[in-house]
Write a protein that holds these residues in place. Structure first.
Motif, mmCIF file in Angstrom:
data_model
loop_
_atom_site.group_PDB
_atom_site.id
_atom_site.type_symbol
_atom_site.label_atom_id
_atom_site.label_comp_id
_atom_site.label_asym_id
_atom_site.label_seq_id
_atom_site.Cartn_x
_atom_site.Cartn_y
_atom_site.Cartn_z
ATOM 1 N N LYS A 209 0.965 -1.179 0.033
ATOM 2 C CA LYS A 209 -0.098 -0.086 0.041
ATOM 3 C C LYS A 209 0.790 1.190 -0.006
ATOM 4 O O LYS A 209 0.676 2.193 -0.790
ATOM 5 N N HIS A 213 1.319 3.639 -3.273
ATOM 6 C CA HIS A 213 1.004 5.152 -2.918
ATOM 7 C C HIS A 213 2.042 6.002 -3.405
ATOM 8 O O HIS A 213 1.922 6.966 -4.003
ATOM 9 N N ASN A 216 2.247 6.281 -7.493
ATOM 10 C CA ASN A 216 1.221 7.234 -7.928
ATOM 11 C C ASN A 216 0.947 8.492 -7.253
ATOM 12 O O ASN A 216 0.249 9.113 -7.972
ATOM 13 N N ASN A 217 1.680 9.076 -6.158
ATOM 14 C CA ASN A 217 1.442 10.091 -5.516
ATOM 15 C C ASN A 217 2.937 10.721 -5.229
ATOM 16 O O ASN A 217 3.921 10.038 -5.050
ATOM 17 N N GLU A 219 4.780 12.685 -2.493
ATOM 18 C CA GLU A 219 4.992 12.712 -1.158
ATOM 19 C C GLU A 219 6.498 13.232 -0.887
ATOM 20 O O GLU A 219 7.392 12.574 -1.287
ATOM 21 N N PHE A 256 -0.279 5.900 7.472
ATOM 22 C CA PHE A 256 -1.196 6.902 6.627
ATOM 23 C C PHE A 256 -1.977 7.695 7.820
ATOM 24 O O PHE A 256 -2.041 7.235 8.859
ATOM 25 N N LYS A 262 -8.872 11.973 2.009
ATOM 26 C CA LYS A 262 -7.830 11.488 1.138
ATOM 27 C C LYS A 262 -6.704 10.872 2.057
ATOM 28 O O LYS A 262 -6.353 11.610 3.026
ATOM 29 N N GLU A 263 -6.300 9.740 1.784
ATOM 30 C CA GLU A 263 -5.243 8.974 2.769
ATOM 31 C C GLU A 263 -3.949 9.829 2.131
ATOM 32 O O GLU A 263 -3.505 9.600 1.027
#
Length: 440
Positions: A209, A213, A216-217, A219, A256, A262-263
């Motif tokens: 996970k 994440h 795709n994102n 951070e 998270f 939104k996480e």
């Protein structure tokens, strides 16, 4: 040239800082000069003692000697028999430290040339110059991890200067290519992953996970650096230390937080991830790591090349997740904020093929210095079979092979481990003396 700074006393221990002036290149006395820092540690009651010296070589490469607080662990045992010199290896601690800050004014070519002088051979030459400046005839050495590599180099270069050699988790191959080392390292790292996910099956889903994440994102870590799945995988380096599985799981469990439906990754988690990135503060660890295995060969990013033969370590969404270990990859110099300025120099050093030899098998084959080693059977960083291969070539060396400890055994239970090694060394010395007397 040497000078000692003001001593201080704490809990019955006297600490005396020393500063030494050495050349960057020991073959050129007119070269740039470095300052080497070392801290003398002794019992207050031993002020006039004739105890021999023990020099401590830290692991790494690229980390300073410990800053002890009290007499716990290996230091407590060492001080019974020795006065100790905690050496900040060149480029670390207070020894002409290397960082992105101190290298900033150099060109990439100058950085590569400068950094090429910071391997174990010159660390040992520094120590030998310090021995002479202190007027010490012979001393003992204790090497942890990379410090053990320095110890084998010392035994190769200046065996006549040594009373004893104690090594914990750090007996290198004297001949093998870096690729051989990383083949073994990836195999051990896979075993550690399997053990972790067997103990915490739910951790696999948590890791996937987080990694997906990150794919795709965007951070960002507190220093503004984008945090990636590859960086997350490098947390596996902790698996080489004892008692790290449970803290790792706790971190994953709290990764998270929900913000506006939104996480996202929690700030606490991201802050911890940055704190884990020792490559940021200790760049020698990244930029010279593979060179410690190089003698007349180039590494050419050995760990990266070997990784391609182990595709399960290349994470993609939908694949099982695996952590990596103590490996350095070229992408780190594109992603890590404090390594970016060193990218070109790192490439030059990865391609450098004229690294000088670090070990001398002919000298080691005639060794008469008692060498006592703690070899950890499940060591994720230094392969047991490779260590045993080397020790077979060194007379008067003994190995205590144990699975009681991980790579950080000397930190976890140093007093017991060093006591065992001192006992082994004394027995080897007694056997040597008996052989000499019988041959007369």
């Amino acid at each position: 040239m040497t000078h000692a700074a003001q001593s201080f006393v704490d809990k019955g221990i006297k600490y005396t800082p020393h500063y030494f002036d050495v050349p960057l290149n020991h073959q050129d006395q007119n070269a740039t000069r470095l300052t080497i820092f070392a801290r003398e540690v002794s019992l207050v009651s031993d002020t006039d003692s004739k105890k021999p010296w023990l020099v401590y070589f830290q692991g790494g490469p690229g980390f300073p000697s410990p800053r002890p607080n009290g007499t716990s662990g290996w230091l407590n045992r060492a001080l019974q028999d020795y006065r100790v010199l905690l050496l900040d290896q060149r480029g670390t601690g207070n020894s002409s430290v290397i960082s992105h800050q101190t290298l900033a004014s150099m060109t990439s070519e100058q950085q590569a040339e400068y950094l090429s002088h910071f391997r174990s051979d010159n660390i040992v030459r520094d120590a030998e110059l310090i021995r002479q400046q202190l007027g010490v005839e012979k001393w003992a050495i204790l090497g942890q991890s990379f410090g053990g590599f320095c110890s084998i180099t010392y035994l190769s270069m200046f065996p006549q200067s040594l009373l004893r050699s104690y090594i914990t988790g750090g007996v290198p191959s004297t001949t093998r290519h870096a690729d051989d080392v990383y083949q073994a390292t990836f195999a051990r790292t896979l075993e550690k992953n399997q053990a972790f996910f067997a103990q915490f099956p739910q951790a696999q889903a948590l890791c996937q996970k987080i990694a997906t994440h990150l794919v795709n994102n965007v951070e960002q870590l507190p220093n503004g650096q984008r945090f990636t799945a590859e960086q997350f995988q490098q947390l596996g380096i902790n698996f080489g230390m004892s008692d790290t599985f449970l803290p790792m799981y706790y971190s994953l469990e709290n990764a998270f937080v929900e913000v506006d439906g939104k996480e996202v990754l929690r700030y606490e988690f991201l802050n911890e991830m940055l704190a884990q990135q020792s490559f940021q503060t200790n760049p020698i660890y990244a930029i010279l790591h593979e060179s410690i295995y190089c003698q007349n060969t180039a590494s050419n990013w050995s760990a990266h090349r070997v990784r391609q033969q182990h595709d399960q370590f290349n994470y993609e969404p939908g694949k099982p997740f695996l952590f990596t270990g103590e490996m350095v990859f070229p992408w780190m110099f594109e992603q890590y904020e404090c390594l970016k300025p060193l990218q070109t120099a790192a490439q030059m050093l990865a391609e450098k093929s004229d690294w000088t030899p670090l070990y001398n098998d002919e000298v080691l084959a005639t060794n008469t210095v008692p060498v006592s080693c703690a070899v950890y059977a499940d060591d994720m960083f230094v392969e047991m079979d490779i260590s045993r291969e080397t020790l077979k070539k060194i007379p008067n060396s003994k190995a205590w092979i144990t699975n009681e400890y991980e790579h950080n055994g000397v930190r976890a239970d140093g007093e017991r481990i060093l006591d065992k090694l001192i006992e082994m060394g004394d027995q080897t010395a007694a056997n040597l003396m008996a052989q000499q007397q019988s041959s007369r």
